[in-house]
Write an enzyme that holds these catalytic residues in place. Sequence first.
Site, PDB file in Angstrom:
ATOM      1  N   CYS A 194      -2.059  -0.870   7.564  1.00 46.46           N
ATOM      2  CA  CYS A 194      -1.224   0.329   7.518  1.00 46.46           C
ATOM      3  C   CYS A 194      -1.267   1.075   8.849  1.00 46.46           C
ATOM      4  CB  CYS A 194      -1.673   1.230   6.382  1.00 46.46           C
ATOM      5  SG  CYS A 194      -1.424   0.489   4.743  1.00 46.46           S
ATOM      6  N   CYS A 238      -5.873   1.583   6.207  1.00 47.02           N
ATOM      7  CA  CYS A 238      -6.533   0.335   6.599  1.00 47.02           C
ATOM      8  C   CYS A 238      -5.894  -0.168   7.894  1.00 47.02           C
ATOM      9  CB  CYS A 238      -6.402  -0.700   5.487  1.00 47.02           C
ATOM     10  SG  CYS A 238      -4.706  -1.275   5.223  1.00 47.02           S
ATOM     11  N   GLU A 242       1.018   3.739   2.048  1.00 47.90           N
ATOM     12  CA  GLU A 242       1.597   4.024   3.355  1.00 47.90           C
ATOM     13  C   GLU A 242       2.789   3.118   3.641  1.00 47.90           C
ATOM     14  OE1 GLU A 242      -1.577   3.366   2.556  1.00 47.90           O
ATOM     15  OE2 GLU A 242      -2.953   3.966   4.138  1.00 47.90           O
ATOM     16  N   HIS A 265       0.843  -1.187   0.000  1.00 47.54           N
ATOM     17  CA  HIS A 265       0.000   0.000   0.000  1.00 47.54           C
ATOM     18  C   HIS A 265       0.885   1.245   0.000  1.00 47.54           C
ATOM     19  CE1 HIS A 265      -3.931  -1.977   1.680  1.00 47.54           C
ATOM     20  NE2 HIS A 265      -3.410  -2.634   0.655  1.00 47.54           N
TER      21      HIS A 265
END
Length: 358
Positions: A86, A83, A55, A53
């Site tokens: 993360c 999420c 992040e 992701h």
Amino acid sequence: MTTETHWMQLALAEARLAAEAGEVPVGAVLVKDGRLIASGRNAPLAQHDPSAHAEMNALRAGGAALGNYRLDGCELYVTLEPCAMCAGAILHARLARVVFGAADPKTGAAGSVLDLFAQSQLNHQTEVQGGVLAAECGDLLQDFFKGRRSAAREAAEPLSDDALRTPAERFGALADYGFAPRYVSDLPSQHGWRMHYLDEGPASAPCACVCVHGPGEWSYFFRHLAALQTLRVLAPDLIGFGRSDKPKRDAVHHWAWHRDLLLEWLERLQPGPLALIHSAGASELASLLAGAAPGRFPLVLLAPDAREPVADAWRAPFPDRGYEAALRALGPTPPDVSGPDTVQAARLARDAMGYFAP
């Protein structure tokens, strides 16, 4: 520009790069003491990694840049609410603060679905701020998924043997034409051939503008009007032109058939009060439409022409002569048309809205 806005704009730039690569458009930047440390964007498809992701990629790059897996004093700016994965990594990295743009009602772990950052039992607390450039971040995601749904519908609609379909990449480089494609193929007069159209602007506008083009033109002619987003713009590509299917036989193409098909399409959409806007080349079709549906188009406007050099746009739908049956039947594109420019389009919109205003 505020500090938060500045850093979120950089995160948005990363998100746009993710979209260009076919990834869900989420971007992130890592900042410490007012200095950019690292950036990241979604890349699970490219990296074959479910943890890639935006992040996570920014945190990995930040750890490498600072030589430490603890990122004390750092702030993370990300375009979408983190999420749970993360959020956990952010807490483990000891970030001082996380700032996000759009909320994520399906997987957000900073307050939307759950709030990991509010767990006082954890041995570190990270400050959270949401909603920075939320509309811009959310629009980027919505446009991406809208385009993905349109592409899925396009792939699911088979092409009949008696027609050709212009490859989508022929339209990809055209300026000022970043609209989501829409298609219809099941109208009574349609014979299964797919018709492309634009439907842009608010459905709550006082009227809808039906924009019809002439021979060799297509909805690109009305691109500046559609981009205004002040009134609803319905701009079809007549079958045989633009992004619509190209029947192979010349005899298919005549104005009376296009008239009937457009009236069926409007009956399907039920757009409410209508202004009919047409190019000079579509004068005959506009006359046929107004004559066949008395009272349906209380306002008919001729679209002015800016005479910009856009010949590439008119050639884009026709990779070779096999696609040109409509051109042979109805006539080629006049060499110097381009459609109304932004100022002319705004004037058209004012005229239409002024006519229908209560």
